[in-house]
Design a protein around this motif. Structure first.
Motif, PDB file in Angstrom:
ATOM      1  N   GLY A   3       0.777  -1.234   0.000  1.00 44.96           N
ATOM      2  CA  GLY A   3       0.000   0.000   0.000  1.00 44.96           C
ATOM      3  C   GLY A   3       0.806   1.280   0.000  1.00 44.96           C
ATOM      4  O   GLY A   3       0.225   2.363   0.060  1.00 44.96           O
ATOM      5  N   ILE A   4       2.132   1.191  -0.041  1.00 45.25           N
ATOM      6  CA  ILE A   4       2.959   2.401  -0.071  1.00 45.25           C
ATOM      7  C   ILE A   4       4.187   2.116  -0.942  1.00 45.25           C
ATOM      8  O   ILE A   4       4.790   1.049  -0.844  1.00 45.25           O
ATOM      9  CB  ILE A   4       3.364   2.845   1.353  1.00 45.25           C
ATOM     10  CG1 ILE A   4       4.084   4.185   1.323  1.00 45.25           C
ATOM     11  CG2 ILE A   4       4.204   1.798   2.042  1.00 45.25           C
ATOM     12  CD1 ILE A   4       4.298   4.815   2.685  1.00 45.25           C
ATOM     13  N   SER A   5       4.524   3.076  -1.787  1.00 45.23           N
ATOM     14  CA  SER A   5       5.676   2.874  -2.665  1.00 45.23           C
ATOM     15  C   SER A   5       6.965   3.013  -1.848  1.00 45.23           C
ATOM     16  O   SER A   5       6.994   3.719  -0.829  1.00 45.23           O
ATOM     17  CB  SER A   5       5.669   3.900  -3.798  1.00 45.23           C
ATOM     18  OG  SER A   5       6.019   5.184  -3.304  1.00 45.23           O
ATOM     19  N   PRO A   6       8.039   2.350  -2.263  1.00 45.05           N
ATOM     20  CA  PRO A   6       9.312   2.471  -1.547  1.00 45.05           C
ATOM     21  C   PRO A   6       9.792   3.919  -1.424  1.00 45.05           C
ATOM     22  O   PRO A   6      10.327   4.316  -0.387  1.00 45.05           O
ATOM     23  CB  PRO A   6      10.278   1.642  -2.388  1.00 45.05           C
ATOM     24  CG  PRO A   6       9.422   0.650  -3.089  1.00 45.05           C
ATOM     25  CD  PRO A   6       8.125   1.376  -3.354  1.00 45.05           C
ATOM     26  N   LYS A   7       9.574   4.720  -2.468  1.00 39.05           N
ATOM     27  CA  LYS A   7       9.994   6.120  -2.429  1.00 39.05           C
ATOM     28  C   LYS A   7       9.224   6.895  -1.357  1.00 39.05           C
ATOM     29  O   LYS A   7       9.802   7.658  -0.575  1.00 39.05           O
ATOM     30  CB  LYS A   7       9.800   6.770  -3.794  1.00 39.05           C
ATOM     31  CG  LYS A   7      10.254   8.206  -3.850  1.00 39.05           C
ATOM     32  CD  LYS A   7      10.071   8.805  -5.234  1.00 39.05           C
ATOM     33  CE  LYS A   7      10.498  10.258  -5.235  1.00 39.05           C
ATOM     34  NZ  LYS A   7      10.330  10.879  -6.540  1.00 39.05           N
ATOM     35  N   THR A   8       7.903   6.698  -1.317  1.00 41.51           N
ATOM     36  CA  THR A   8       7.073   7.381  -0.332  1.00 41.51           C
ATOM     37  C   THR A   8       7.440   6.941   1.078  1.00 41.51           C
ATOM     38  O   THR A   8       7.567   7.768   1.982  1.00 41.51           O
ATOM     39  CB  THR A   8       5.580   7.116  -0.602  1.00 41.51           C
ATOM     40  OG1 THR A   8       5.258   7.591  -1.909  1.00 41.51           O
ATOM     41  CG2 THR A   8       4.698   7.802   0.419  1.00 41.51           C
ATOM     42  N   LEU A   9       7.641   5.640   1.270  1.00 40.75           N
ATOM     43  CA  LEU A   9       8.027   5.125   2.584  1.00 40.75           C
ATOM     44  C   LEU A   9       9.347   5.745   3.029  1.00 40.75           C
ATOM     45  O   LEU A   9       9.482   6.194   4.167  1.00 40.75           O
ATOM     46  CB  LEU A   9       8.132   3.603   2.538  1.00 40.75           C
ATOM     47  CG  LEU A   9       8.600   2.928   3.822  1.00 40.75           C
ATOM     48  CD1 LEU A   9       7.659   3.237   4.978  1.00 40.75           C
ATOM     49  CD2 LEU A   9       8.729   1.431   3.607  1.00 40.75           C
ATOM     50  N   SER A  10      10.305   5.800   2.121  1.00 40.33           N
ATOM     51  CA  SER A  10      11.617   6.376   2.434  1.00 40.33           C
ATOM     52  C   SER A  10      11.498   7.843   2.840  1.00 40.33           C
ATOM     53  O   SER A  10      12.106   8.277   3.828  1.00 40.33           O
ATOM     54  CB  SER A  10      12.542   6.240   1.229  1.00 40.33           C
ATOM     55  OG  SER A  10      13.791   6.825   1.491  1.00 40.33           O
ATOM     56  N   LEU A  11      10.695   8.604   2.103  1.00 40.55           N
ATOM     57  CA  LEU A  11      10.496  10.020   2.431  1.00 40.55           C
ATOM     58  C   LEU A  11       9.846  10.196   3.799  1.00 40.55           C
ATOM     59  O   LEU A  11      10.247  11.060   4.586  1.00 40.55           O
ATOM     60  CB  LEU A  11       9.649  10.700   1.358  1.00 40.55           C
ATOM     61  CG  LEU A  11      10.326  10.922   0.005  1.00 40.55           C
ATOM     62  CD1 LEU A  11       9.303  11.405  -1.026  1.00 40.55           C
ATOM     63  CD2 LEU A  11      11.465  11.916   0.138  1.00 40.55           C
TER      64      LEU A  11
END
Length: 59
Positions: A3-11
């Motif tokens: 449910g969350i992209s790796p980029k969004t999670l990282s940010l």
């Protein structure tokens, strides 16, 4: 995580780290491994999140 992209999670994790809510620990391994843990400040937010969840469930 689903449910969350790796980029969004990282940010989001970087934001939480910058605000002192989580701590990041990097392990010198191959492949690289990183763990995040709640700081004391982050742990103090737990009761607030529980109440927000209760509120949301009663909408």
């Amino acid at each position: 995580m689903d449910g969350i992209s790796p980029k969004t999670l990282s940010l989001r994790l970087k934001e939480l780290e910058n605000h002192g809510i989580v701590e990041r620990k990097v392990f010198p391994e191959v492949p690289p491994r990183v763990e995040y843990t709640l700081t004391e400040k982050g742990k103090r937010l737990e009761s607030i999140f529980i109440e927000l969840k209760r509120f949301g469930l009663n909408l």
